[in-house]
Design an enzyme around this catalytic site. Sequence first.
Site, PDB file in Angstrom:
ATOM      1  N   GLY A  15       0.783  -1.234   0.000  1.00 37.21           N
ATOM      2  CA  GLY A  15       0.000   0.000   0.000  1.00 37.21           C
ATOM      3  C   GLY A  15       0.811   1.278   0.000  1.00 37.21           C
ATOM      4  N   LYS A  16       2.037   1.238  -0.518  1.00 33.89           N
ATOM      5  CA  LYS A  16       2.864   2.439  -0.552  1.00 33.89           C
ATOM      6  C   LYS A  16       2.192   3.571  -1.327  1.00 33.89           C
ATOM      7  CE  LYS A  16       6.453   0.643  -2.508  1.00 33.89           C
ATOM      8  NZ  LYS A  16       5.868  -0.703  -2.758  1.00 33.89           N
ATOM      9  N   THR A  17       1.654   3.237  -2.507  1.00 37.70           N
ATOM     10  CA  THR A  17       1.035   4.262  -3.344  1.00 37.70           C
ATOM     11  C   THR A  17      -0.202   4.847  -2.673  1.00 37.70           C
ATOM     12  OG1 THR A  17       1.840   3.096  -5.313  1.00 37.70           O
ATOM     13  CG2 THR A  17       0.120   4.754  -5.638  1.00 37.70           C
ATOM     14  N   LYS A  38       8.286   8.848  -8.635  1.00 33.55           N
ATOM     15  CA  LYS A  38       8.644   7.433  -8.549  1.00 33.55           C
ATOM     16  C   LYS A  38       9.618   7.139  -9.670  1.00 33.55           C
ATOM     17  CE  LYS A  38       6.601   2.860  -7.822  1.00 33.55           C
ATOM     18  NZ  LYS A  38       5.333   2.142  -7.535  1.00 33.55           N
ATOM     19  N   SER A 119       9.999   1.268  -5.507  1.00 29.40           N
ATOM     20  CA  SER A 119       9.413   0.086  -6.129  1.00 29.40           C
ATOM     21  C   SER A 119       9.619  -1.098  -5.193  1.00 29.40           C
ATOM     22  CB  SER A 119      10.084  -0.205  -7.473  1.00 29.40           C
ATOM     23  OG  SER A 119      10.019   0.914  -8.325  1.00 29.40           O
TER      24      SER A 119
END
Length: 227
Positions: A15-17, A38, A119
């Site tokens: 859930g980084k984004t 990114k 990433s």
Amino acid sequence: MSKKIFITGTGTEVGKTFVAGLMIKKLRESGRDAAYFKAAMSGNVRRGDGTLIPGDAVWVKETAGIGQPVEEMCPYIYENAYSPHLAARLEGNPVRMDVVKEWFGRTAERYDYVTAEGSGGILCPICYGGEKIWLEDVIKELGLACIVVADAGLGTINHTVLTAEYMHKKGIPVRGIIFNRFHPGDIVEEDNIMMCRERTGLKVLACVKDGDTQLEMDAEELEALYG
């Protein structure tokens, strides 16, 4: 000069984004000029003309409501949902550190707050051809401190502690942890968070639930994490 932070995770699909989008939205709604970056983005679909849609960038832009064009957000976009080094091996256009630094530098010049997202997890290979680049190399080259995003569920103690200890060993500063997919009252998840805090010594910055549209964190406290 802009203020910056790097978002890494305990692995892929934690859930980084999602968290980055909520962070940028919080900054924007508090009147701050915020942007997203990114270096390499995998797993994207193609438009009718064959060009790739940078999915994470589009999601962040729409969620945070920022005016930054998606074309400025990511220099390397791949179709295959693999780590960037493998996607580039199949599709071409391997990541170059000088390009990443140039793009990030331009973003930092244009916006007051830049949230950079990695990433995969901290050991994600970004390029493994003529130039060998790991995610930690990107973080160090950009001179950024990090926030670790972790899943609140079962298994996170091992993933979170190992990630934090590796980053500490490599001299990467960590501002704290944000737990995603948190269910209030879940005894396992609440214990996980306590154990991760105890073992890493890091501050738990926020707990994010599925479907949240706001980061439950004071804007000034969030701003202070950027350096």
